[in-house]
Design a protein around this motif. Structure first.
Motif, PDB file in Angstrom:
ATOM      1  N   THR A  96       0.772  -1.202  -0.116  1.00  0.00           N
ATOM      2  CA  THR A  96       0.028   0.139   0.106  1.00  0.00           C
ATOM      3  C   THR A  96       0.879   1.236  -0.147  1.00  0.00           C
ATOM      4  O   THR A  96       0.349   2.281  -0.140  1.00  0.00           O
ATOM      5  CB  THR A  96      -1.041   0.146   1.168  1.00  0.00           C
ATOM      6  N   MET A  97       2.105   1.082   0.030  1.00  0.00           N
ATOM      7  CA  MET A  97       3.138   2.337   0.061  1.00  0.00           C
ATOM      8  C   MET A  97       3.262   2.667  -1.548  1.00  0.00           C
ATOM      9  O   MET A  97       3.294   1.665  -2.234  1.00  0.00           O
ATOM     10  CB  MET A  97       4.122   2.157   0.896  1.00  0.00           C
ATOM     11  N   THR A  98       3.890   3.844  -1.517  1.00  0.00           N
ATOM     12  CA  THR A  98       4.295   3.917  -3.152  1.00  0.00           C
ATOM     13  C   THR A  98       5.476   3.350  -3.450  1.00  0.00           C
ATOM     14  O   THR A  98       6.171   2.986  -2.720  1.00  0.00           O
ATOM     15  CB  THR A  98       4.599   5.761  -3.403  1.00  0.00           C
ATOM     16  N   VAL A  99       5.638   3.201  -4.586  1.00  0.00           N
ATOM     17  CA  VAL A  99       7.061   2.821  -5.316  1.00  0.00           C
ATOM     18  C   VAL A  99       8.323   3.583  -4.513  1.00  0.00           C
ATOM     19  O   VAL A  99       9.113   2.780  -4.003  1.00  0.00           O
ATOM     20  CB  VAL A  99       7.257   2.657  -6.729  1.00  0.00           C
ATOM     21  N   GLU A 100       8.066   4.698  -4.628  1.00  0.00           N
ATOM     22  CA  GLU A 100       9.249   5.635  -4.106  1.00  0.00           C
ATOM     23  C   GLU A 100       9.508   5.281  -2.523  1.00  0.00           C
ATOM     24  O   GLU A 100      10.740   5.251  -2.095  1.00  0.00           O
ATOM     25  CB  GLU A 100       8.819   7.298  -4.135  1.00  0.00           C
ATOM     26  N   TYR A 125      18.995   1.730 -13.317  1.00  0.00           N
ATOM     27  CA  TYR A 125      18.750   0.302 -13.872  1.00  0.00           C
ATOM     28  C   TYR A 125      17.462   0.102 -14.158  1.00  0.00           C
ATOM     29  O   TYR A 125      17.359  -0.894 -14.888  1.00  0.00           O
ATOM     30  CB  TYR A 125      19.203  -0.344 -12.551  1.00  0.00           C
ATOM     31  N   PHE A 126      16.544   0.641 -13.589  1.00  0.00           N
ATOM     32  CA  PHE A 126      15.031   0.279 -13.940  1.00  0.00           C
ATOM     33  C   PHE A 126      14.322   1.257 -14.605  1.00  0.00           C
ATOM     34  O   PHE A 126      13.501   2.252 -13.923  1.00  0.00           O
ATOM     35  CB  PHE A 126      14.345  -0.234 -12.695  1.00  0.00           C
ATOM     36  N   PRO A 127      14.646   1.875 -15.939  1.00  0.00           N
ATOM     37  CA  PRO A 127      13.917   3.047 -16.150  1.00  0.00           C
ATOM     38  C   PRO A 127      12.440   2.927 -16.537  1.00  0.00           C
ATOM     39  O   PRO A 127      11.776   3.833 -16.285  1.00  0.00           O
ATOM     40  CB  PRO A 127      14.517   3.259 -17.781  1.00  0.00           C
ATOM     41  N   ALA A 128      12.027   1.747 -16.438  1.00  0.00           N
ATOM     42  CA  ALA A 128      10.553   1.500 -16.432  1.00  0.00           C
ATOM     43  C   ALA A 128       9.851   1.992 -15.176  1.00  0.00           C
ATOM     44  O   ALA A 128       8.798   2.347 -15.152  1.00  0.00           O
ATOM     45  CB  ALA A 128      10.115  -0.216 -16.519  1.00  0.00           C
ATOM     46  N   LEU A 129      10.613   2.045 -14.146  1.00  0.00           N
ATOM     47  CA  LEU A 129       9.858   2.845 -12.747  1.00  0.00           C
ATOM     48  C   LEU A 129       9.828   4.126 -12.743  1.00  0.00           C
ATOM     49  O   LEU A 129       9.094   4.553 -12.021  1.00  0.00           O
ATOM     50  CB  LEU A 129      10.713   1.927 -11.516  1.00  0.00           C
ATOM     51  N   GLY A 130      10.600   4.603 -13.669  1.00  0.00           N
ATOM     52  CA  GLY A 130      10.537   6.238 -13.446  1.00  0.00           C
ATOM     53  C   GLY A 130       9.287   6.904 -13.599  1.00  0.00           C
ATOM     54  O   GLY A 130       9.008   7.861 -12.684  1.00  0.00           O
ATOM     55  N   ASP A 131       8.383   6.668 -14.351  1.00  0.00           N
ATOM     56  CA  ASP A 131       7.089   7.209 -14.203  1.00  0.00           C
ATOM     57  C   ASP A 131       5.911   6.507 -13.198  1.00  0.00           C
ATOM     58  O   ASP A 131       4.910   7.009 -13.089  1.00  0.00           O
ATOM     59  CB  ASP A 131       6.491   7.345 -15.592  1.00  0.00           C
ATOM     60  N   LYS A 132       6.712   5.612 -12.458  1.00  0.00           N
ATOM     61  CA  LYS A 132       5.471   4.707 -11.471  1.00  0.00           C
ATOM     62  C   LYS A 132       5.887   4.970  -9.994  1.00  0.00           C
ATOM     63  O   LYS A 132       5.493   4.515  -9.307  1.00  0.00           O
ATOM     64  CB  LYS A 132       5.529   3.342 -12.012  1.00  0.00           C
ATOM     65  N   LEU A 133       6.881   6.068  -9.845  1.00  0.00           N
ATOM     66  CA  LEU A 133       7.301   6.282  -8.432  1.00  0.00           C
ATOM     67  C   LEU A 133       5.941   6.606  -7.165  1.00  0.00           C
ATOM     68  O   LEU A 133       6.209   6.455  -6.480  1.00  0.00           O
ATOM     69  CB  LEU A 133       8.402   7.432  -8.333  1.00  0.00           C
ATOM     70  N   HIS A 134       5.257   7.165  -7.743  1.00  0.00           N
ATOM     71  CA  HIS A 134       4.046   7.785  -7.085  1.00  0.00           C
ATOM     72  C   HIS A 134       2.892   6.630  -6.984  1.00  0.00           C
ATOM     73  O   HIS A 134       1.894   6.817  -6.387  1.00  0.00           O
ATOM     74  CB  HIS A 134       3.492   9.203  -7.371  1.00  0.00           C
ATOM     75  N   ARG A 135       2.995   5.496  -7.694  1.00  0.00           N
ATOM     76  CA  ARG A 135       1.727   4.599  -7.658  1.00  0.00           C
ATOM     77  C   ARG A 135       2.077   3.642  -6.271  1.00  0.00           C
ATOM     78  O   ARG A 135       3.420   3.358  -5.858  1.00  0.00           O
ATOM     79  CB  ARG A 135       2.008   3.698  -9.056  1.00  0.00           C
ATOM     80  N   GLU A 136       0.950   3.301  -6.004  1.00  0.00           N
ATOM     81  CA  GLU A 136       1.028   1.953  -4.798  1.00  0.00           C
ATOM     82  C   GLU A 136       1.693   0.917  -5.496  1.00  0.00           C
ATOM     83  O   GLU A 136       1.597   0.321  -6.537  1.00  0.00           O
ATOM     84  CB  GLU A 136      -0.331   1.562  -4.535  1.00  0.00           C
ATOM     85  N   ALA A 137       2.660   0.158  -4.878  1.00  0.00           N
ATOM     86  CA  ALA A 137       3.461  -0.800  -5.341  1.00  0.00           C
ATOM     87  C   ALA A 137       2.600  -2.095  -5.565  1.00  0.00           C
ATOM     88  O   ALA A 137       3.039  -2.939  -6.500  1.00  0.00           O
ATOM     89  CB  ALA A 137       4.656  -1.296  -4.165  1.00  0.00           C
ATOM     90  N   GLY A 138       1.483  -2.025  -4.900  1.00  0.00           N
ATOM     91  CA  GLY A 138       0.729  -3.254  -5.049  1.00  0.00           C
ATOM     92  C   GLY A 138      -0.114  -3.261  -6.506  1.00  0.00           C
ATOM     93  O   GLY A 138      -0.473  -4.300  -6.889  1.00  0.00           O
ATOM     94  N   THR A 139      -0.072  -2.058  -7.036  1.00  0.00           N
ATOM     95  CA  THR A 139      -0.772  -2.096  -8.334  1.00  0.00           C
ATOM     96  C   THR A 139       0.152  -2.440  -9.447  1.00  0.00           C
ATOM     97  O   THR A 139      -0.064  -2.401 -10.612  1.00  0.00           O
ATOM     98  CB  THR A 139      -1.562  -0.509  -8.581  1.00  0.00           C
TER      99      THR A 139
END
Lengths: 239, 259, 341
Positions: A96-100, A125-139
């Motif tokens: 439930t926490m953000t990726v960041e 290392y993981f450019p795909a995560l760049g735009d997902k930092l504020h998404r909930e990790a579970g999603t």
């Protein structure tokens, strides 16, 4: 350049749960900068071994030394602080926490200035995560979650990163990408202990390998040797 | 007439389409493999078929009767059994009791009594290879055995269609072979199977047809050999490494043997 | 059957069960003897009104705890509002006797019926909630029913309802014992039946239960209705026994907690757990009911005792007697690990 003394040295390790022993007299070594594979069937004790190394599973015998210090029986936080970090099976993100937040929590024991820097390195290392930092990790998808899990481990600036079954439940294409990253991380200087069910995959990228069977270390050697060993091919590749 | 027919199935979660206009049929006796990246909607599809999710659009027909909107337990009794990706045994019961639950509640005809159900459970446990462990509490089982138990419980329902959700995950090559053997035995007993997998060996080894889902939509469908060589599938899901291994294996097979 | 019930008791445990069984039998049958014989035998307790009151109350809580166990222990839906059924049963019987002048025993039959109907009506929506939400919602309903009744004129409103006094300690003692017997017997029948397995499945994994063919809605609501009927029966008996009912004495919120504690400490989900828990806990509560400063300390003591029990015997006293438990930290760790798996 690999030094003479190993980074991680496990000697005669015995461990279990309650009255059930799981590991018997296990011996294992990882030198700085190496990529070592740990393979074995389900229930062989691979995850228990990693648990024992990180201080989550109590040991009943043997010694573990890391970076020149005895770490047997130390509390998990101290082991992490020493530079031995575990990326657990099944990711185990804080869903439930953000990726960041997940990533910065990997640097829990350190201070702010460098954490920002490390975060940027992880995103390289993981450019795909760049735009997902504020998404909930579970999603995130399984593959993205695996990257966050490895990234979280890296944020602790490990000297040795132990990764437990990263390919579990992932699409073949995603597994390839994850393994590429693991190779890159290793290339950049972090030693890696890779636990994997996919024996072909593990032996393809590893320098050396160990085979665990019913809690006993039954075989070890350079990856190329293990790949061609008839007993291994029969038992784990079904050939 | 197909055993199961899915037409234009749509399922949304908030604004996101988990499944968008998915259509396919399952014929009696086949083994349909469903593959695709995580998040493609595979488990959602199974949840829709087994009645745990309500559809937002489209229809599902069983023996040409619509089962859209039916309660999960009624769909189960019609003859559709399923396993869960993360296994869901009943922890306070033994292996035998867990399996018997399937017989007790899920059979299309008749309501069994507990002792009859336990007898039938014993037969099923033989089929999946858990007979010696029948009195074990679930917590004592290893992960592969728990998956077998999950399948046993579904089989005890005497289903006509069995939905398997990633039962091979975490198994090594030898364990996969054993599991494949079991799947073949199940098929031979007359049960139609739909399975979700990431382990390609299974798709190639036992499926008669494969369906690829990507972002909730069908991407490709057909015999496994064709689908796994489809360029779009390689790009979206399999990756170049798999493609290369496949090409190498193809070339090996194509080599003329010396007379 | 359920693993817990199958455990074979070791000799000393069997002896304990036999001894306890005989003691209970004596307690139940003793009042049938004449009071003279009892006095001659030097057993003044058997003729004591206080004793009857306590014993009847204990039997009442055995009924309440066993009834709760059916929805809370077996099915896994912890209702925090079962006292509503107690009060409804009490008022059901009370109104029929007091306002409509029915005979008590006939009116008693209405008590479980009224409670059951109410449970059916609120159960269908309520049982769609899970876990904490269900607990809070049932708590709310329990309180609300009491408040509503408190404001209804013909039911006596805040004054309460008076029933014509029936003096017979023995009658009410045996009626309550009867109710307790029905509750325990019902639990036993359920545990051995297909219905019981279905409830267990719902408790352990509701979605898995649904996909193997358990009609979860029907089963949950049925369990709720059965629990309500048994609870209501106890309420109906109480109404006449006490001859006076009002919101405070038939809708006390504390009863909710007490019946849950008795079932859980005794062993939720088992047959005899709630019985043991009710007997032990109610006797303690009665003993502490004296009042004054001693009662404050003794209530603290009760709290400490409960905490100790929850920490060291989380699966209940019956598990302690029937299984591999010991009063130890390793047992605690084991049960915690198993329940969080």
């Amino acid at each position: 350049m690999p030094e003479n003394s190993p980074l991680l040295a496990v000697d005669g390790l015995t461990a279990g749960f309650g009255n059930t022993p799981v590991l018997f007299d296990v011996v294992l070594e990882v030198s700085p900068g190496e990529l070592v594979a740990l393979i074995g069937a389900n229930g062989a004790g691979k995850s228990t071994l990693l648990g024992a190394l990180t201080g989550l599973v109590r040991t009943s015998g043997g010694r573990v030394s890391f970076d020149g210090r005895m770490v047997t029986g130390l509390r998990p936080e101290r082991i992490v602080a020493a530079g031995l970090i575990h990326v657990p099976q099944g990711r185990r993100l804080f869903s439930t926490m953000t990726v960041e937040r997940n990533l910065t929590l990997g640097a829990y024991r350190r201070h702010d200035a460098e954490v920002r820097q490390d975060l940027r390195k992880i995103l390289e290392y993981f450019p795909a995560l760049g735009d997902k930092l504020h998404r909930e990790a579970g999603t995130l998808s399984g593959g993205e979650q695996q990257m966050v899990a490895i990234g979280r481990g890296l944020m602790g600036r490990p000297k040795l990163l132990m990764i437990d079954e990263p390919s579990l439940g992932l699409a073949p294409k995603v597994v390839d990408r994850v393994m590429e990253v693991v190779k890159t991380i290793n290339h950049d200087g972090t030693a890696v202990l890779l636990v994997e069910q996919d024996v072909v995959l593990a032996l393809e990228i590893a320098d050396r390998g160990y085979v665990l069977e019913n809690g006993h270390m039954v075989m070890r050697g350079p990856a190329t040797e293990l790949r061609n060993d008839p007993a291994i091919r029969k038992a784990y590749l079904g050939i | 007439m197909s055993l199961l027919a899915v037409r234009d199935l749509t399922k949304r979660f908030g604004g996101v389409h988990a499944l968008a206009e998915v259509s396919f049929t399952v014929e009696k006796g086949e083994v349909l493999g469903i593959i695709g990246p995580n998040g493609a909607g595979k488990t959602t599809l199974l949840n829709c078929i087994s009645g745990l999710y309500r559809l937002d659009g489209g229809d599902i027909r069983w023996d040409d009767t619509s089962i859209r909107g039916m309660a999960a337990h009624r769909i189960a009794r019609l003859g559709i059994g399923r396993t869960f990706q993360i296994v869901r045994p009943f922890p306070s019961m033994t292996v035998r009791e867990n399996t018997a639950m399937g017989a007790l509640f899920g059979q299309p005809q008749g309501r069994l009594q507990p002792h009859e159900a336990q007898k039938q459970a014993d037969e099923v446990l033989e089929l999946v290879g858990l007979a010696e462990k029948r009195d074990f509490p679930v917590l004592r089982l290893t992960v592969p055995d728990r998956k077998r138990l999950e399948i046993a419980r579904a089989l005890a329902m005497r289903p006509r269609l069995l939905l398997l959700d990633e039962v091979m995950a975490g198994l090594n090559a030898v364990e996969v072979e054993q599991a494949l053997g079991m799947v073949r035995r199940v098929r031979e007993s007359g049960i139609t199977i739909v399975l979700i997998e990431h382990v390609m060996k299974v798709i190639v080894g036992v499926c008669t047809r494969a369906l690829v889902l990507n972002f909730g939509r069908p991407l490709a469908e057909g015999p496994p050999e064709e689908v796994l060589r489809d360029r779009r599938v390689i790009e979206a899901y399999l990756g170049e490494r798999y493609a290369r291994l496949q090409e190498a294996a193809d070339q090996e097979r194509a080599k003329p043997t010396d007379a | 059957m359920i693993a817990r019930l199958r455990r074979m008791p070791v000799t000393w445990r069997r002896t304990t069960m036999v001894v306890v069984g005989i003691a209970l039998l004596l307690v139940v049958l003793a009042p049938l003897t004449s009071t003279d014989a009892a006095q001659q035998a030097g057993l003044p307790l058997l003729t004591d009104k206080l004793w009857f009151r306590i014993a009847t109350t204990v039997a009442m809580f055995v009924t309440l705890a066993s009834a709760w166990n059916i929805i809370g222990g077996l099915t896994g839906y912890a209702s925090f509002g079962n006292v509503a059924f107690f009060g409804l049963g009490a008022y059901g019987t009370g109104v029929l006797v007091s306002n409509l002048h029915w005979s008590f025993l006939i009116a008693l039959l209405a008590a479980p019926l009224i409670a059951a109907i109410f449970a059916l009506v609120v159960g269908i929506p309520l049982l769609r909630l899970r876990g904490h939400y269900f607990a809070v919602a049932t708590l709310g309903v329990g309180v609300a029913v009491g408040e509503v009744i408190n404001n209804v004129g013909p039911l006596g409103a805040s004054t309460g309802l008076f029933l014509p006094i029936m003096r017979s300690d023995r009658l009410f003692f045996y009626l309550m014992i009867g109710a307790a017997g029905v509750a325990v017997l019902s639990t036993r029948l359920i545990l051995k039946s297909r219905f019981g397995y279905g409830l267990l499945a719902i408790r352990e994994n509701e979605e898995a239960a649904a996909v193997i063919g358990v009609n979860t809605t029907f089963y949950k609501v049925s369990a709720f209705v059965i629990a309500a009927a048994l609870t209501g029966l106890a309420g109906g008996i109480f109404a006449q026994w006490n001859s006076f009912i009002n919101q405070e004495n038939v809708f006390p919120v504390t009863y909710n907690v007490e019946m849950i504690l008795m079932a859980v400490l005794g062993g939720a989900g088992t047959l005899l757990g709630p019985v043991a828990g009710a007997i032990v806990l109610e006797l303690i509560i009665q003993a502490l009911a004296g009042g004054g400063s001693a009662s404050v300390y003794s209530q603290i003591g009760l709290g400490v005792l409960l905490a100790v029990c929850v920490i060291f015997i989380p699966r209940g006293v019956i598990d302690f007697f029937g299984g591999q438990s010991r009063l130890s930290l390793s047992y605690l760790r084991r049960t915690l690990r198993e329940t969080s798996a």
